[in-house]
Structures are given as C-alpha cells and as structure tokens.
Design a protein around this motif. Sequence first.
Motif, PDB file in Angstrom:
ATOM      1  N   GLU A   8       0.828  -1.204   0.000  1.00 54.04           N
ATOM      2  CA  GLU A   8       0.000   0.000   0.000  1.00 54.04           C
ATOM      3  C   GLU A   8       0.864   1.255   0.000  1.00 54.04           C
ATOM      4  O   GLU A   8       0.579   2.226  -0.710  1.00 54.04           O
ATOM      5  CB  GLU A   8      -0.908  -0.003   1.224  1.00 54.04           C
ATOM      6  N   LEU A   9       1.924   1.235   0.786  1.00 55.07           N
ATOM      7  CA  LEU A   9       2.810   2.399   0.822  1.00 55.07           C
ATOM      8  C   LEU A   9       3.440   2.635  -0.542  1.00 55.07           C
ATOM      9  O   LEU A   9       3.524   3.761  -1.017  1.00 55.07           O
ATOM     10  CB  LEU A   9       3.905   2.194   1.872  1.00 55.07           C
ATOM     11  N   ARG A  10       3.883   1.529  -1.171  1.00 50.47           N
ATOM     12  CA  ARG A  10       4.498   1.665  -2.487  1.00 50.47           C
ATOM     13  C   ARG A  10       3.514   2.296  -3.461  1.00 50.47           C
ATOM     14  O   ARG A  10       3.858   3.219  -4.199  1.00 50.47           O
ATOM     15  CB  ARG A  10       4.921   0.282  -2.984  1.00 50.47           C
ATOM     16  N   ARG A  37      -8.562   1.233  -6.643  1.00 49.59           N
ATOM     17  CA  ARG A  37      -9.244   0.573  -5.543  1.00 49.59           C
ATOM     18  C   ARG A  37      -8.360   0.482  -4.307  1.00 49.59           C
ATOM     19  O   ARG A  37      -8.811   0.694  -3.178  1.00 49.59           O
ATOM     20  CB  ARG A  37      -9.664  -0.827  -5.968  1.00 49.59           C
ATOM     21  N   ALA A  38      -7.082   0.156  -4.517  1.00 46.02           N
ATOM     22  CA  ALA A  38      -6.175   0.006  -3.377  1.00 46.02           C
ATOM     23  C   ALA A  38      -6.074   1.310  -2.599  1.00 46.02           C
ATOM     24  O   ALA A  38      -6.053   1.307  -1.361  1.00 46.02           O
ATOM     25  CB  ALA A  38      -4.798  -0.440  -3.866  1.00 46.02           C
ATOM     26  N   ILE A  39      -6.012   2.419  -3.308  1.00 49.01           N
ATOM     27  CA  ILE A  39      -5.901   3.701  -2.612  1.00 49.01           C
ATOM     28  C   ILE A  39      -7.178   4.023  -1.860  1.00 49.01           C
ATOM     29  O   ILE A  39      -7.153   4.470  -0.710  1.00 49.01           O
ATOM     30  CB  ILE A  39      -5.571   4.823  -3.619  1.00 49.01           C
ATOM     31  N   GLN A  40      -8.329   3.760  -2.489  1.00 43.47           N
ATOM     32  CA  GLN A  40      -9.594   3.973  -1.788  1.00 43.47           C
ATOM     33  C   GLN A  40      -9.639   3.168  -0.504  1.00 43.47           C
ATOM     34  O   GLN A  40     -10.037   3.652   0.565  1.00 43.47           O
ATOM     35  CB  GLN A  40     -10.758   3.556  -2.688  1.00 43.47           C
ATOM     36  N   GLN A  41      -9.208   1.924  -0.622  1.00 37.81           N
ATOM     37  CA  GLN A  41      -9.207   1.047   0.538  1.00 37.81           C
ATOM     38  C   GLN A  41      -8.271   1.574   1.626  1.00 37.81           C
ATOM     39  O   GLN A  41      -8.593   1.564   2.817  1.00 37.81           O
ATOM     40  CB  GLN A  41      -8.754  -0.331   0.069  1.00 37.81           C
ATOM     41  N   LEU A  42      -7.109   2.066   1.190  1.00 32.99           N
ATOM     42  CA  LEU A  42      -6.152   2.649   2.134  1.00 32.99           C
ATOM     43  C   LEU A  42      -6.774   3.835   2.847  1.00 32.99           C
ATOM     44  O   LEU A  42      -6.678   3.970   4.080  1.00 32.99           O
ATOM     45  CB  LEU A  42      -4.896   3.078   1.364  1.00 32.99           C
TER      46      LEU A  42
END
Lengths: 287, 287
Positions: A8-10, A37-42
């Motif tokens: 997620e950080l990457r 999607r990953a950013i939304q989830q983050l």
Amino acid sequence: MDTLETRELRYFVAIAEELHFGRAAERLGMAQPPLSRAIQQLERRLGVCLLQRNRRGVRLTGAGEVLLHEGRAALDATAAAARRTRRAGGSDSPGGPRGRLVLAVKAAASHELLRKLLDAYAAEPGSAEIEVLPCGICEQEELLRDGRADVALMHTPWNSLAGFDSEALTTEGQVAVLPAGHPLAARETLSLADVRDVPDLPLARWPTHGTYAPGPGPEIHNQTQLAQLIALGRTVAVVPDSARSWLWAEHTAVPLTDAPPVVTHIVWPAHSRSLALAGLVRTATRL
Amino acid sequence: MDTLETRELRYFVAIAEELHFGRAAERLGMAQPPLSRAIQQLERRLGVCLLQRNRRGVRLTGAGEVLLHEGRAALDATAAAARRTRRAGGSDSPGGPRGRLVLAVKAAASHELLRKLLDAYAAEPGSAEIEVLPCGICEQEELLRDGRADVALMHTPWNSLAGFDSEALTTEGQVAVLPAGHPLAARETLSLADVRDVPDLPLARWPTHGTYAPGPGPEIHNQTQLAQLIALGRTVAVVPDSARSWLWAEHTAVPLTDAPPVVTHIVWPAHSRSLALAGLVRTATRL
DNA sequence: TCCTGTCATACCTGCCAGGTATCACCGCGT
DNA sequence: ACGCGGTGATACCTGGCAGGTATGACAGGA
C-alpha cells in the motif's frame, strides 16, 4: 488497528509522486483500476482523505503529504532491512558476524583519509571486509537510509548529519582555486566576498540533489571538468584544503579567511549494532 | 528484487522475540503451520538462513539478528506513517496543515519549562493544538520512533538523542537529595564519590528500559516513593537541580561538584517536515 | 457538440494466505 | 527400550482478495 502493508505504501508513494493514477500504475507495472481501488481502501482503513480528485488530475491533501514523507521513510527502512539482511547472509555466529560493510564516500573526496582508514582497519584483528561505494555527495544520506550502504564519510556543511550517528574525524579550511595568472591569485588570503564579486570569474555551481542553484557560473559535473574550466580562466571554485592534491600547474589556491571549515565525519544509522561497524568507527577516531 | 511485506516482518520479529513458533503464532493470532511456511518463504526470498532450528526450540543466525534490529526499525517507521497520517486527517491545505502535535514528556520533569513552552506556543499566531503525553523516560525514544509522539522533551545524559534532530534548551547542575538530619546534609557541596560511598544510605536505582541495574539501593518506581524513602533515611538520590521544587521539609539538597550537567532538549524525528513542529521548536529555542 | 483524458465501478479469475490434520524427529521419563 | 510430550515441517483444502478487462461518469477543449 491494522498495520499498513508495504504494498500500500508503495502504491501511494507512486501516486503521490506522479499525481496521476495512470502513470503511477504504469510505473508499478499494473493496471489503473486495481490501483484506484487500493488507494480507496487505504483511505478507508486510515479513515483519512489522502487525495483530492479533481476531474483533471490529483492533488495531495495535508494528510497525503504526511503519508508521502513518512511512507518514504518507512519504505527506505524496509528496503534497508532486506538489503542488510541479505548482506549479512551466510554468517552464522549470532553475537558478532564479521560480514561485509559498505562504505559510501563522495567520489575522490578524502583520498588520504580513506586510504589511512582502510589500511588501519584492515590491520585490526578480526576486521570485516570493506566495500567502498563511490557516489555523489547528496546520495550518501539516501544510501545509508535505504541500506545500500552501512557507513559513510560525509562532509559538513554540505551533508546534513540529521538522523544519523556520527563522529568528527578531521577539520580543514577552504581555499579559492583560481587561474594561476589571475590578479587575485597573487593575494595571500581572500574572503568569500572577494571571490563572489569577481566579474570575469563567476563562481562554479555544484549540483544539489541533481539540480543546480541559479547563478551565472558554469554547472559542474565532475572534478576534471572543474579543473579544466578554472585552468581556462572561466571560473573560480571554493574547495576544501585537501583538494590541493589534485590541482594543476595552471591553478593557484588562495586560503579563504571566512569560509566555513569543512569537517569530515564518519556516519552510520543511529540504530546500528554491528560489531564490524563499531570496530571501523573506533579505528577511524584513533587515526 | 521484491520488497519485504510488513506482514513478513511482523511474523519474523514475533518469532525472533519468542524463539518459538507456537508461541509466536499464538501472539500473532494465527496457527503455527502458516507461520512456519511464511518464514521459510521469507528465507527463500532473501536467500539467507535466518533461524537455526534445533529440535528443541530455535536460535537466531547472524542474519536473523540483523533482520530483527532492522525489521523492528522498519515496523516502527511503518506504524509511525499510519499514526501520523491519521493524526493529520481532516486537514486539507497541502502546504501547512495545523494539525495536532503530540509532545512526550517524562512525567513530572521540566514542569516549569513545559508550562512556559506551552503558554508561549499557544500565544503564537496559527499555532497547533498540543497534546501532552506523559511517559517514562525510556519510552520517549520509542514513542517518537513509532509515531505515537511527534516531539519530546528529553534529558541528556539519560536519553540518547541518536537518530533524532534536537535543540538544547536549558542546562542545570545536579544535587544530592539527603535526609535532612544526615551528617552529609550539612556539607556545602558533595562529590559523586561522597554519595556513592555512604554505607547507611545506598544510592537509589531507577529503571532503565524496565530493568534495574544491580546494586544495594532500593528500586524506585516513582517520584513520591523516592521522596518517602529519602525522608525515612533509607536512601539518597542524585537529581537535577530543578527537582528542588518537589522536595519535602525532611529533605536537604546539596550541590554536586562533579555530576554531569543535565541538558533538556526538544527532540523530533530527523525527517520531520511539519510546520507546526517547526513553530514549536522556534518558540522553545526563544524561551 | 463530440472527443479526449481523467478516475471510478462492475465483474471475473487465479493465487496465496491461512486453517486443519498429520508427520517426523528428538529428549526424557519410566 | 519404549512410549509420551513437545518441537517444527508437510499435505491438502478453501475463501478472500489482489489484479485484470470492460465500461461508466464526468469535465474541459476544439
């Protein structure tokens, strides 16, 4: 309170740097929708809005800027863990493995000191193997942070020692290097104001983090180029005293009275506990 | 060169601390076999042997010790990223959000200084909200590293400032606190040797990272307890000059001639770029 | 007005993290 | 010697989620 994954950080750092989902996804070698999607989830997991999506591109929020800085540091620390562990591989004794040490030095700086240090350390009983990694002066801090190097020779005031442990080794004054025939070359001493004000000799500019400060002087990429430009009467440079060793016959070095002294430090990550490193530092401070 | 996942680091640190797959798995809230597999996979990916599996338990190899240290640092950095981002939540202006700042102080130390600092900073225009987090003296470094705090007041020589940025604020001498009736209490000054050699008053011992150094003196848990033991004539303590403010009538403070001076610093993570923090530091150094 | 470039959504699929059951091995008691 | 308890490793299964493709919604420019 689940922890962030490096994945997620990457992803977030890539987006924060590109400010563009498509380009970031390309850089990460993946498609855009999963990244989105990953950013939304983050954001949902952190309970914080990280990006302001205008239909035209993306902007960081305050929290986003914080995560960019802190995330870079965390990614560096993670990469350092992997690299240093790989480097320590093979060795088995749990107390004090004599692994390799990577020493980052600004290319061609501190010749003399470096040679003495390496010789003295190699003579120590049980000393580790030292790999010398030449690099630009601004890379050193990054190399220590992300584990590509274990220890570095740095020079204040150019390097910042913030965040590291260090010991001062040597202090030297600075000199102005002028074309031998120049009127100022006849002087016994000079001040910084003197060399800044020479109309026909604009002060040479060194890169800082890959970019050059604005100014009239030529942009210097390496020492040879600088030496040549000075010899041709095109520029003047302010360098540490020890740089006299590589001057040409067409150069004259004049001591500067008010230039800040250059201190060479041996520098390492503050949390380091390696015995090999401790030995190297002890050797260095005894020189 | 794939990067380590925080999940893997979490697993490995748990095992390295427990030196036991079963207990580590329990601590992680999972079954033992997947943990076993994850570590094997980690070793394969790093190309390094991390653990020596004796049939009876587990031992760390050299590389394992390196990964334990570096991995802890990386996990701290990751946790710090999450916490500081959450804390910065809500704020929207990308240049300088005026978020909250968490200030870690050793409980009951630097009263005076802390009050002045908070008052002066609150009076600044655009100042952030400061949350004061009282803690033990050894926790502060950990709090800064894992992001539970943003800035701390530390005291050398007890705290190490390694790995942080800091500014010195005040310096003070140290005094020996004795029972009022004790013969030594009549002296104008004392040396450290004097107070260490009193047979009937063994020197009080403070905890360092939760453990006590060996010695004859009583183990101190808090300031009130210490004050009482001194008043009862059971022990003597060496404390900074400013501690005089909490002394009782039954106490006598005698200056020590050769005790190292205590310096109070304001300390923050070296890579921090917060404007609120910069303002607090500026205020502190102007006091 | 359409076209282009942006990020979000819908839906599918394959992989892998994790669980359960079990094995292989060693030390230790009797 | 033999079983027993406790260690980590292996085999096998399954569900969730990371990632891909196709497409939508929306804004700005020619």
